[in-house]
Structures are given as C-alpha cells and as structure tokens.
Motif scaffolding. Structure first.
Motif, PDB file in Angstrom:
ATOM      1  N   PRO A  59       0.988  -1.484   0.118  1.00  0.00           N
ATOM      2  CA  PRO A  59       0.279   0.231  -0.216  1.00  0.00           C
ATOM      3  C   PRO A  59       0.936   0.652   0.099  1.00  0.00           C
ATOM      4  O   PRO A  59       0.790   2.751  -0.379  1.00  0.00           O
ATOM      5  CB  PRO A  59      -0.469  -0.398   1.445  1.00  0.00           C
ATOM      6  N   LEU A  60       2.229   1.211   0.824  1.00  0.00           N
ATOM      7  CA  LEU A  60       2.905   2.213   0.661  1.00  0.00           C
ATOM      8  C   LEU A  60       3.800   2.703  -0.361  1.00  0.00           C
ATOM      9  O   LEU A  60       3.731   3.869  -0.689  1.00  0.00           O
ATOM     10  CB  LEU A  60       4.051   2.484   1.577  1.00  0.00           C
ATOM     11  N   GLY A  61       3.989   1.397  -1.667  1.00  0.00           N
ATOM     12  CA  GLY A  61       4.084   2.009  -2.313  1.00  0.00           C
ATOM     13  C   GLY A  61       3.186   2.325  -3.501  1.00  0.00           C
ATOM     14  O   GLY A  61       3.679   3.654  -4.477  1.00  0.00           O
ATOM     15  N   VAL A  62       2.250   1.856  -3.849  1.00  0.00           N
ATOM     16  CA  VAL A  62       1.401   2.791  -4.721  1.00  0.00           C
ATOM     17  C   VAL A  62       0.651   4.126  -3.983  1.00  0.00           C
ATOM     18  O   VAL A  62       0.339   4.863  -4.744  1.00  0.00           O
ATOM     19  CB  VAL A  62      -0.393   0.964  -3.812  1.00  0.00           C
ATOM     20  N   VAL A  63       0.432   4.272  -2.750  1.00  0.00           N
ATOM     21  CA  VAL A  63       0.153   5.841  -2.499  1.00  0.00           C
ATOM     22  C   VAL A  63       0.879   6.019  -3.267  1.00  0.00           C
ATOM     23  O   VAL A  63       0.587   7.012  -3.545  1.00  0.00           O
ATOM     24  CB  VAL A  63      -0.025   5.992  -1.226  1.00  0.00           C
ATOM     25  N   ALA A  64       2.527   5.841  -2.688  1.00  0.00           N
ATOM     26  CA  ALA A  64       3.860   6.973  -3.582  1.00  0.00           C
ATOM     27  C   ALA A  64       3.641   7.195  -4.816  1.00  0.00           C
ATOM     28  O   ALA A  64       4.066   8.829  -5.349  1.00  0.00           O
ATOM     29  CB  ALA A  64       4.739   6.636  -2.953  1.00  0.00           C
ATOM     30  N   VAL A  65       3.175   6.045  -5.489  1.00  0.00           N
ATOM     31  CA  VAL A  65       2.634   6.737  -7.326  1.00  0.00           C
ATOM     32  C   VAL A  65       1.915   7.484  -6.754  1.00  0.00           C
ATOM     33  O   VAL A  65       1.519   8.592  -8.383  1.00  0.00           O
ATOM     34  CB  VAL A  65       3.010   5.454  -8.107  1.00  0.00           C
ATOM     35  N   ARG A  66       0.999   7.178  -6.481  1.00  0.00           N
ATOM     36  CA  ARG A  66      -0.442   8.643  -6.636  1.00  0.00           C
ATOM     37  C   ARG A  66      -0.312   9.075  -5.848  1.00  0.00           C
ATOM     38  O   ARG A  66      -0.266  10.426  -7.091  1.00  0.00           O
ATOM     39  CB  ARG A  66      -1.785   7.810  -5.562  1.00  0.00           C
ATOM     40  N   GLN A  67       0.624   9.950  -5.982  1.00  0.00           N
ATOM     41  CA  GLN A  67       0.980  10.964  -4.971  1.00  0.00           C
ATOM     42  C   GLN A  67       1.302  11.580  -6.133  1.00  0.00           C
ATOM     43  O   GLN A  67       1.463  12.691  -5.865  1.00  0.00           O
ATOM     44  CB  GLN A  67       1.572  11.351  -4.245  1.00  0.00           C
ATOM     45  N   TYR A  68       2.367  10.769  -6.524  1.00  0.00           N
ATOM     46  CA  TYR A  68       3.040  11.777  -7.985  1.00  0.00           C
ATOM     47  C   TYR A  68       2.227  12.161  -8.737  1.00  0.00           C
ATOM     48  O   TYR A  68       2.765  12.804  -9.663  1.00  0.00           O
ATOM     49  CB  TYR A  68       4.521  10.781  -8.075  1.00  0.00           C
ATOM     50  N   VAL A  69       1.446  10.985  -8.954  1.00  0.00           N
ATOM     51  CA  VAL A  69       0.627  10.911 -10.684  1.00  0.00           C
ATOM     52  C   VAL A  69      -0.325  12.507  -9.706  1.00  0.00           C
ATOM     53  O   VAL A  69      -0.756  13.553 -10.814  1.00  0.00           O
ATOM     54  CB  VAL A  69      -0.088  10.207 -11.139  1.00  0.00           C
ATOM     55  N   ALA A  70      -0.873  12.495  -8.748  1.00  0.00           N
ATOM     56  CA  ALA A  70      -1.473  13.428  -8.480  1.00  0.00           C
ATOM     57  C   ALA A  70      -1.372  15.116  -8.427  1.00  0.00           C
ATOM     58  O   ALA A  70      -1.429  16.150  -9.154  1.00  0.00           O
ATOM     59  CB  ALA A  70      -2.434  13.395  -6.985  1.00  0.00           C
ATOM     60  N   ALA A  71       0.005  14.831  -8.074  1.00  0.00           N
ATOM     61  CA  ALA A  71       1.060  16.396  -7.899  1.00  0.00           C
ATOM     62  C   ALA A  71       1.162  17.013  -9.711  1.00  0.00           C
ATOM     63  O   ALA A  71       0.426  17.673 -10.095  1.00  0.00           O
ATOM     64  CB  ALA A  71       2.238  16.059  -6.908  1.00  0.00           C
ATOM     65  N   LEU A  72       1.606  16.405 -10.447  1.00  0.00           N
ATOM     66  CA  LEU A  72       1.700  16.388 -11.602  1.00  0.00           C
ATOM     67  C   LEU A  72       0.654  16.728 -12.337  1.00  0.00           C
ATOM     68  O   LEU A  72       0.421  17.718 -12.678  1.00  0.00           O
ATOM     69  CB  LEU A  72       1.675  15.036 -12.228  1.00  0.00           C
ATOM     70  N   VAL A  73      -0.895  16.538 -11.859  1.00  0.00           N
ATOM     71  CA  VAL A  73      -1.942  16.680 -12.161  1.00  0.00           C
ATOM     72  C   VAL A  73      -2.491  17.915 -11.639  1.00  0.00           C
ATOM     73  O   VAL A  73      -2.758  18.996 -12.894  1.00  0.00           O
ATOM     74  CB  VAL A  73      -3.230  15.847 -12.459  1.00  0.00           C
ATOM     75  N   LEU A  74      -2.051  18.539 -10.599  1.00  0.00           N
ATOM     76  CA  LEU A  74      -2.346  19.507  -9.380  1.00  0.00           C
ATOM     77  C   LEU A  74      -1.506  20.745  -9.929  1.00  0.00           C
ATOM     78  O   LEU A  74      -2.062  21.996 -10.524  1.00  0.00           O
ATOM     79  CB  LEU A  74      -2.605  19.117  -8.646  1.00  0.00           C
ATOM     80  N   PHE A  75      -0.285  20.472 -10.190  1.00  0.00           N
ATOM     81  CA  PHE A  75       0.876  21.364 -10.743  1.00  0.00           C
ATOM     82  C   PHE A  75       0.234  22.001 -12.264  1.00  0.00           C
ATOM     83  O   PHE A  75       0.338  23.307 -11.804  1.00  0.00           O
ATOM     84  CB  PHE A  75       2.079  20.608 -10.810  1.00  0.00           C
ATOM     85  N   ALA A  76      -0.324  21.085 -12.767  1.00  0.00           N
ATOM     86  CA  ALA A  76      -0.607  21.545 -14.338  1.00  0.00           C
ATOM     87  C   ALA A  76      -2.167  22.519 -13.982  1.00  0.00           C
ATOM     88  O   ALA A  76      -1.441  22.884 -15.378  1.00  0.00           O
ATOM     89  CB  ALA A  76      -0.896  20.114 -15.154  1.00  0.00           C
ATOM     90  N   VAL A  77      -2.673  21.844 -13.468  1.00  0.00           N
ATOM     91  CA  VAL A  77      -3.880  23.086 -13.181  1.00  0.00           C
ATOM     92  C   VAL A  77      -3.545  24.464 -12.741  1.00  0.00           C
ATOM     93  O   VAL A  77      -4.155  25.171 -12.727  1.00  0.00           O
ATOM     94  CB  VAL A  77      -5.313  21.973 -13.303  1.00  0.00           C
TER      95      VAL A  77
END
Length: 301
Positions: A59-77
């Motif tokens: 779960p820790l590794g999956v959440v880490a990847v999910r946080q990276y994706v969220a950061a990329l999307v939100l920074f772009a917007v």
C-alpha cells in the motif's frame, strides 16, 4: 484523491470553481450527472486496480505513485506561484500535505486488510460527520443515529474482524474530515487551485524516499507500476477534472447527494472486480450510512 474546498453541504475536494449550475441548461446538467457517475466509477475502479499492485509495491508504494500522479495533475492545473506565499499561506498548505498523504495511506492500507467496500464506507464517515455537525435539526440527529448504527453493524465483533483494518478506515475518515476543513482555510488564503497543487506537491516530495526505497529493495515490474499509475490517474486525475466540470453544471446539493453513492460503488467494484463479496449484514451497514447522508441532504431544501 479528493482535492476540493468542500462544498457547504458535504464534499468538495477540488478547488471549488465558480458554480453556474443554477443557470446551466438541462442538457448541461444531464452531462454533469453522467460525468459524476463516471467519476465515481473511475475513483473506485482506480482504487481496485491499485490494490492489484499491493503484493509487489505494498500500500505504501502504491500511495507514493498515486501522490506523484496527483502532484503532476494539480501542478499543471493550479500553476502555483511558490515564491509569492506568506507563512500564513504556507502553514495550512503544509498541514494539508500531511493530511493528504496520511489519508490516502490509511485508506489503501485499510483496503488491503478489509476490502474496498468497507474501507471506503468507513472513510466516508469523515465528510458525513462534517455535514451533520454543521446543522442543528432533529432530522440530522436521526441521521447521525442511523449512521452510528451502520458503523456498529460493520464493526461488530467477530472471529474474523480485522480491528487494525477498521481502525485504519476510521483514521482515513478523520483525515478526510480534516482535509475538508483545511481546504476551506487554504481556499480563503490562496487563490484558485494553487493551494491544493502545493499540498499535493509537498506530499509527493514526502513520499519520494518511499519510491526510492521500493525501487532499490525490489525493482517492480511494469505491471505493478502500471497498476499504481492507473490508480493515480483514475482516482486522482479523472475525479479532479470531472469535479471541476460537474460543479459548474450540477447544484451543490445534488453533487453532495451523489457522493453518498460512493460506498455502494466501492462495494460493487470490490465484489465484481476483486471478488470481495459482502454479506447481507455488511450491506445493511453500508446502506444505513448511505441513507443517513442521503436523508440529511434531501431534507435541507
């Protein structure tokens, strides 16, 4: 992820755009409802797909990847102006980053132990508590009693009860409630989507060492990474962008009411996609919690 300011009713986890639902044409509202359905399914399907990577990444590794994706999307917007903020603006954004990461980690850890449907239902108690605490009516007191009854049913002692998993689900609920309250503060102090973008970026930096450790300890194969990235896209990017679309076309009450369906969607996705079947008692508990929010929302007007 849930990234909004929290609507006056229940959930708004994306920086709340200007709402023009009242003046939107009927076709626009129909499109908004369709997008809400797709967003809910996307969110729960993403969590289910992410759980397929648990054996490799945890779960820790999956959440880490999910946080990276969220950061990329939100920074772009959001396009935050990092050098322009004062400490009064940074403080709630940093707290939001910690809560954001803890919320997703506790939820995914709960999913790993008690399944998608129960984990999401327990997490849903966070925004439900915020909604019921904001008003003082007899019907809301009845809804609170109904929700508590649902929780008692779900958490009743059994030989197979995973109390740690239940506790993680309740921790996710507390974090979601804190996330809503902090988003209100960030929304008042930071313009547009910048506050959520900064919080997501800081949270991703916090999980960066986790990604490094996972890669060094046991380099994951492409399927596991793909599952984790899919979880980030389906549970972060798609809901965030769809909420921006929906809140312009659907009244806030309807938005909050539809969010009540998420525990049911999670249970269905867990059952169909992951084989996590629930008994009639568990369905009754989920139904009680969903009904509590639905009745509270409908009674407001």
């Amino acid at each position: 992820m849930r990234a909004s300011r929290a609507s006056a009713t229940l959930i708004s986890a994306t920086p709340e755009p200007v709402r023009t639902a009242a003046s939107a044409p009927a076709g626009g509202r129909g499109a908004g409802v369709a997008v809400m359905v797709g967003s809910g399914l996307s969110n729960q399907t993403g969590a289910a797909i992410g759980s397929l990577a648990f054996p490799v990444l945890g779960p820790l590794g999956v959440v880490a990847v999910r946080q990276y994706v969220a950061a990329l999307v939100l920074f772009a917007v959001g396009r935050p102006q990092l050098t322009s903020y004062t400490w009064a603006q940074w403080r709630p954004m940093l707290l939001l980053a910690v809560v954001f990461g803890t919320m997703n980690l506790s939820l995914y850890s709960a999913i790993d132990r008690i399944g998608l449907g129960l984990a999401v239902t327990l997490e849903f108690l966070g925004p439900l508590t915020i909604a019921l605490a904001a008003v003082r009516r007899r019907v809301d007191a009845c809804c609170a009693v109904l929700a508590v009854a649902g929780v008692v049913v779900l958490m009743r002692p059994q030989p197979s009860t995973d109390y740690l998993g239940m506790a993680l689900g309740l921790l996710a609920a507390c974090c979601w409630a804190a996330y809503i309250l902090l988003n209100r503060t960030v929304g008042r102090r930071v313009p547009g989507a910048q506050g959520s973008a900064v919080a997501a970026g800081v949270s991703a930096l916090m999980f960066l060492p986790v990604g490094v450790v996972v890669l060094l300890r046991q380099p994951p194969g492409l399927p596991a990474v793909g599952f984790a990235v899919a979880a980030g896209v389906l549970s972060s990017a798609v809901p965030y962008l769809s909420d921006m679309f929906t809140l312009r076309r659907v009244p806030a009450q309807a938005f909050g009411l539809f969010m009540s369906v998420n525990p049911v969607l999670a249970a269905l996705v867990g059952w169909i996609g992951l084989g996590q079947g629930l008994g009639l008692t568990e369905w009754a508990g989920i139904g009680a919690i969903v009904a509590a929010n639905s009745v509270s929302m409908l009674a407001r007007h």
